[in-house]
Design a protein around this motif. Structure first.
Motif, short mmCIF file in Angstrom:
data_model
loop_
_atom_site.label_atom_id
_atom_site.label_comp_id
_atom_site.label_asym_id
_atom_site.label_seq_id
_atom_site.Cartn_x
_atom_site.Cartn_y
_atom_site.Cartn_z
N LEU A 216 47.62 -119.90 -30.05
CA LEU A 216 47.01 -119.39 -28.82
C LEU A 216 47.75 -119.96 -27.62
O LEU A 216 48.29 -121.07 -27.66
CB LEU A 216 45.55 -119.85 -28.74
CG LEU A 216 44.56 -119.22 -29.73
CD1 LEU A 216 43.19 -119.84 -29.56
CD2 LEU A 216 44.47 -117.72 -29.49
N GLN A 220 44.67 -118.52 -23.05
CA GLN A 220 43.64 -118.06 -23.98
C GLN A 220 42.65 -119.17 -24.30
O GLN A 220 41.46 -118.93 -24.45
CB GLN A 220 44.29 -117.56 -25.28
CG GLN A 220 44.89 -116.17 -25.14
CD GLN A 220 45.67 -115.79 -26.38
OE1 GLN A 220 46.39 -116.59 -26.95
NE2 GLN A 220 45.50 -114.56 -26.81
N GLU B 70 44.05 -108.31 -26.15
CA GLU B 70 44.50 -108.68 -27.49
C GLU B 70 44.13 -107.61 -28.51
O GLU B 70 44.94 -107.26 -29.38
CB GLU B 70 43.82 -109.98 -27.92
CG GLU B 70 44.59 -111.23 -27.59
CD GLU B 70 43.86 -112.44 -28.13
OE1 GLU B 70 44.18 -112.87 -29.24
OE2 GLU B 70 42.93 -112.92 -27.45
#
Lengths: 355, 83
Positions: A216, A220, B70
């Motif tokens: 990540l 994030q 995402e």
């Protein structure tokens, strides 16, 4: 988190590195200021603005409620945010890999410690249980992990530290780990595999394992921190309000000697009764600590209170219902019994040590 | 494209399902979206932390609700838009 809030947050997140740090610094400064002026603010509201007499019971309870609600909400937000970012470097997959191939004993100790740092939500208890056991991790070691995870988590540690100081926190963490390691080891020794639902052992893990938090970006991780604060506060909000409400009522109205008379150091059965009351109750450390705080102010012994808190967070009806899908009733009953006995023992120990 | 949302039905799973639907709508992709709630099947995917997102039998994400961008990226890499 609600989709709208999520979208808003995503758009509001500064995109540059310096922008992110500026935002985090501003939030930290705002947090410290809010925490600092909280008591002063409610004094002004109740005494100057509403012209109430702070020594009356009603005012004292209302003041306690407002002050404590803001204090706990601030503490929780800060702690959850930091903890989520730290925990995002750990994952249940890595924990399983670390536990794989360990024998009982060492495995129980490792499982207890990993239970503290692994990000884990109780709604994943069943898939995690299946994942551990079908990967060959012994039943007792798996149970050590499942006990430690709700009992000793960083949110509980952070709140205990800020409300009760280092000594109580250290005792709580130490004994919580001891219960998780000891109960898991005892349950493992009992050879109870026959009371695990057979499908658990038959499950073959076909899918490729994906690490939940690997790779990540820092952005994030920050975003996860914000979302976790929002999601936890919304989830436990009702418990928090009820807990602080009861705490405030006790603060305002309960006579000073109520608990010292019935559950004080002299009351031998105080600890087991507190544990029995706590088992079916469902809350988490954050919801139960305000109540613990005000009961402690009224003279209830710390050991009895911590035993109550442990029983509430480690054993609960909803969790038992979840675990019933993988454990048969007999094993579930032994599990509750062993953990409850451990908690009762720790409660007595605390009452002696902290008296 | 067959998309599966793995999870017993807690709030995170519902969030993930809703976010995935939105991402599909935005892309204009037609896909089957299926919810998997029974634990043996979830475990068989190797998933230990719910919710998880599975695209064409491949687990792309587990243990958290990924951001909208995402999810879009997951969908695009599984089925690139026609050029």
């Amino acid at each position: 988190m609600a989709p709208a809030t999520r979208a808003l947050l995503a758009n509001r997140m500064p995109t540059t590195r310096s922008g992110r740090w500026t935002m985090l610094t501003a939030l930290a400064v705002g947090w410290v200021l809010a925490y600092g002026v909280n008591g002063w603010f409610w004094d002004r509201v109740f005494v100057d603005l509403l012209a109430l007499d702070p020594s009356t019971r009603g005012t004292s309870a209302a003041h306690f409620f407002c002050y404590d609600l803001v204090k706990i909400a601030l503490l929780l937000s800060g702690i959850i945010f930091v903890v989520t970012i730290l925990r995002s470097f750990m994952s249940i997959e890595r924990t399983r890999a670390l536990l794989g191939g360990r024998r009982e004993g060492v495995g129980n100790v490792a499982a207890g410690a990993l239970g503290v740092v692994t990000p884990f939500c109780s709604c994943s208890a069943v898939p995690a249980f299946i994942g551990f056991v079908s990967a060959g991790i012994p039943l007792g070691v798996t149970l050590s992990f499942l006990i430690a995870s709700p009992l000793v988590n960083e949110v509980a540690i952070g709140l205990l530290l800020s409300l009760f100081g280092l000594k109580v926190t250290a005792l709580y963490v130490g004994s919580g780990l001891l219960i998780a390691i000891g109960a898991g080891w005892v349950l493992g020794r009992m050879r109870l595999e026959r009371w695990v639902e057979p499908f658990v052992f038959e499950t073959r893990l076909d899918g490729q394992v994906i690490d939940a938090t690997a790779g990540l970006t820092f952005e994030q991780r920050i975003r996860m921190g914000f979302e976790e604060v929002g999601s936890v506060l919304r989830r436990i909000g009702p418990y928090l309000v009820v807990g602080i409400g009861i705490g405030a009522a006790i603060h305002g109205w309960a006579p000073e000697d109520l608990f010292t008379r019935y559950a004080g150091p002299g009351a031998v059965l105080g600890v087991p009764i507190a544990v029995l009351i706590g088992i079916p109750l469902y809350s988490n450390a954050a919801g139960i600590l305000p109540l613990v705080e005000s009961l402690h102010d009224k003279g209830m012994p710390m050991g009895t209170l911590l035993a109550f808190m442990m029983a509430v967070v480690a054993l609960s009806l909803p969790e038992m219902i979840l675990l019933r899908q993988v454990l048969k009733v007999q094993l579930l009953a032994i599990y509750v019994g062993v953990v409850a006995l451990g908690i009762i023992g720790v409660g007595y120990l605390f009452n002696v040590v902290l008296a | 494209m067959i998309i599966k949302v793995l999870g017993p039905g807690c709030r995170n799973c519902r969030d993930l399902e809703a976010a995935t639907r939105r991402a599909l709508d935005e892309l204009g992709t037609s896909a089957e979206l299926e919810k998997v709630t029974d634990y043996p099947t979830i475990a068989r995917y190797g998933v230990m932390a719910t919710p998880a997102l599975v695209i064409d039998e491949r687990v792309v994400c587990s243990g958290r609700v990924p951001g909208a961008d995402e999810i879009t990226a997951f969908l695009l890499s599984a089925s690139p838009p026609p050029t």
